[in-house]
Design a protein around this motif. Structure first.
Motif, PDB file in Angstrom:
ATOM      1  N   PRO A 150       0.823  -1.218   0.000  1.00 44.91           N
ATOM      2  CA  PRO A 150       0.000   0.000   0.000  1.00 44.91           C
ATOM      3  C   PRO A 150       0.854   1.265   0.000  1.00 44.91           C
ATOM      4  O   PRO A 150       0.491   2.265  -0.627  1.00 44.91           O
ATOM      5  CB  PRO A 150      -0.816  -0.130   1.290  1.00 44.91           C
ATOM      6  CG  PRO A 150      -0.905  -1.603   1.526  1.00 44.91           C
ATOM      7  CD  PRO A 150       0.419  -2.145   1.061  1.00 44.91           C
ATOM      8  N   GLU A 151       2.008   1.202   0.664  1.00 40.23           N
ATOM      9  CA  GLU A 151       2.901   2.362   0.712  1.00 40.23           C
ATOM     10  C   GLU A 151       3.466   2.670  -0.667  1.00 40.23           C
ATOM     11  O   GLU A 151       3.535   3.844  -1.079  1.00 40.23           O
ATOM     12  CB  GLU A 151       4.041   2.121   1.704  1.00 40.23           C
ATOM     13  CG  GLU A 151       3.610   2.049   3.160  1.00 40.23           C
ATOM     14  CD  GLU A 151       2.972   0.708   3.524  1.00 40.23           C
ATOM     15  OE1 GLU A 151       3.077  -0.261   2.718  1.00 40.23           O
ATOM     16  OE2 GLU A 151       2.359   0.645   4.603  1.00 40.23           O
ATOM     17  N   ASP A 152       3.879   1.620  -1.392  1.00 43.04           N
ATOM     18  CA  ASP A 152       4.422   1.829  -2.737  1.00 43.04           C
ATOM     19  C   ASP A 152       3.346   2.373  -3.686  1.00 43.04           C
ATOM     20  O   ASP A 152       3.626   3.230  -4.535  1.00 43.04           O
ATOM     21  CB  ASP A 152       4.988   0.524  -3.296  1.00 43.04           C
ATOM     22  CG  ASP A 152       6.312   0.149  -2.645  1.00 43.04           C
ATOM     23  OD1 ASP A 152       6.940   1.029  -2.027  1.00 43.04           O
ATOM     24  OD2 ASP A 152       6.706  -1.033  -2.753  1.00 43.04           O
ATOM     25  N   SER A 153       2.129   1.862  -3.550  1.00 44.78           N
ATOM     26  CA  SER A 153       1.033   2.355  -4.379  1.00 44.78           C
ATOM     27  C   SER A 153       0.761   3.824  -4.107  1.00 44.78           C
ATOM     28  O   SER A 153       0.574   4.629  -5.032  1.00 44.78           O
ATOM     29  CB  SER A 153      -0.241   1.537  -4.128  1.00 44.78           C
ATOM     30  OG  SER A 153      -0.073   0.203  -4.564  1.00 44.78           O
ATOM     31  N   ALA A 154       0.758   4.180  -2.822  1.00 44.22           N
ATOM     32  CA  ALA A 154       0.518   5.578  -2.450  1.00 44.22           C
ATOM     33  C   ALA A 154       1.638   6.478  -2.956  1.00 44.22           C
ATOM     34  O   ALA A 154       1.387   7.590  -3.425  1.00 44.22           O
ATOM     35  CB  ALA A 154       0.383   5.699  -0.932  1.00 44.22           C
ATOM     36  N   ASN A 155       2.877   5.986  -2.875  1.00 50.75           N
ATOM     37  CA  ASN A 155       4.012   6.777  -3.377  1.00 50.75           C
ATOM     38  C   ASN A 155       3.924   6.959  -4.887  1.00 50.75           C
ATOM     39  O   ASN A 155       4.297   8.016  -5.415  1.00 50.75           O
ATOM     40  CB  ASN A 155       5.325   6.092  -3.016  1.00 50.75           C
ATOM     41  CG  ASN A 155       5.675   6.242  -1.543  1.00 50.75           C
ATOM     42  OD1 ASN A 155       5.244   7.197  -0.885  1.00 50.75           O
ATOM     43  ND2 ASN A 155       6.446   5.309  -1.011  1.00 50.75           N
ATOM     44  N   GLY A 156       3.437   5.950  -5.587  1.00 48.92           N
ATOM     45  CA  GLY A 156       3.253   6.081  -7.028  1.00 48.92           C
ATOM     46  C   GLY A 156       2.259   7.170  -7.373  1.00 48.92           C
ATOM     47  O   GLY A 156       2.452   7.931  -8.330  1.00 48.92           O
ATOM     48  N   GLU A 157       1.204   7.274  -6.596  1.00 50.20           N
ATOM     49  CA  GLU A 157       0.228   8.325  -6.801  1.00 50.20           C
ATOM     50  C   GLU A 157       0.846   9.704  -6.556  1.00 50.20           C
ATOM     51  O   GLU A 157       0.564  10.663  -7.280  1.00 50.20           O
ATOM     52  CB  GLU A 157      -0.975   8.117  -5.878  1.00 50.20           C
ATOM     53  CG  GLU A 157      -1.874   6.963  -6.276  1.00 50.20           C
ATOM     54  CD  GLU A 157      -2.586   7.250  -7.588  1.00 50.20           C
ATOM     55  OE1 GLU A 157      -3.513   8.070  -7.600  1.00 50.20           O
ATOM     56  OE2 GLU A 157      -2.195   6.653  -8.617  1.00 50.20           O
ATOM     57  N   LEU A 158       1.697   9.791  -5.547  1.00 48.18           N
ATOM     58  CA  LEU A 158       2.357  11.065  -5.257  1.00 48.18           C
ATOM     59  C   LEU A 158       3.274  11.479  -6.407  1.00 48.18           C
ATOM     60  O   LEU A 158       3.353  12.662  -6.758  1.00 48.18           O
ATOM     61  CB  LEU A 158       3.156  10.963  -3.955  1.00 48.18           C
ATOM     62  CG  LEU A 158       2.328  10.832  -2.668  1.00 48.18           C
ATOM     63  CD1 LEU A 158       3.245  10.566  -1.476  1.00 48.18           C
ATOM     64  CD2 LEU A 158       1.499  12.096  -2.422  1.00 48.18           C
TER      65      LEU A 158
END
Length: 219
Positions: free
Chosen positions: A67-75
């Protein structure tokens, strides 16, 4: 010259890429002689009709990310959007079935306004905090705000067969042209550009395509 663009409302690179294409088109001195056709492409054509959910959770599950990597991708995508002057919501954004949205784009195309509908839907998905997917009322709201007739929009959404074949035909053509991802830009069925390229790449491609097209038609 004809430019066909395959895109999906779920696709952040389409949001960025279509915008950059339009900027690049604006810098092309023959822009008024370019016919732009927006075509349908579903990232997940097997998505359950009316389905929706949190996009960060969806990306993590689909690609095996944390979930952290997915959120960072959105950022990271938000930073790129900012470079292009586009808003991008990174928290709480949803994803879902885009088939009805593609049907609305085909509906809008009949009055020469496919691009208006597509851009309104893309902006609603990536630049508006309110959920987009899973609600016909939300789609009606967006279309009406863009100047489309409410009764006509409701009629299209209520009849699942309206423009459904047009969407499938676009997706079949994409397969025939070896389009495996979007955004996908095809100039006169000869030049191909894929991805969210800088505006100047599109301008250069349009110039090259125009030179090739003009040379071919003058001989």
């Amino acid at each position: 010259m004809k430019v066909e663009i395959w895109s999906d409302i779920n696709c952040p690179f389409c949001y960025l890429g279509v915008h950059q294409f339009l900027v690049g088109l604006g810098d092309f001195d023959k822009a008024d002689q370019i016919e732009v056709i927006h075509r349908s492409f579903e990232l997940d054509p097997n998505q359950e009709r009316g389905a929706s959910g949190n996009v960060v959770d969806h990306l993590a599950e689909k690609y095996g990310f944390s979930p952290e990597d997915s959120a960072n991708g959105e950022l990271q995508l938000a930073e790129k959007a900012k470079e292009f002057g586009l808003p991008y919501i990174t928290s709480g954004r949803d994803f879902g079935d885009s088939f009805d949205m593609h049907r609305l784009v085909h509906f809008a195309a009949e009055s020469g306004r496919a691009e208006d509908m597509l851009l309104a839907l893309l902006h609603a998905n990536f630049g508006d905090e309110r959920p987009l997917f899973g609600s016909h009322e939300r789609l009606v709201e967006i279309a009406v705000a863009e100047g489309f007739d409410e009764a006509q929009v409701r009629e299209v959404l209520a009849d699942e067969t309206r423009y459904a074949q047009a969407v499938r035909d676009d997706e079949k053509l994409a397969h025939e042209l070896n389009c495996q991802g979007v955004p996908y830009f095809v100039l006169n069925r000869h030049f191909v550009i894929s991805g969210a390229q800088p505006a100047e790449v599109f301008t250069d491609a349009l110039r090259q395509g125009w030179e090739h097209y003009s040379g071919a038609t003058s001989t």
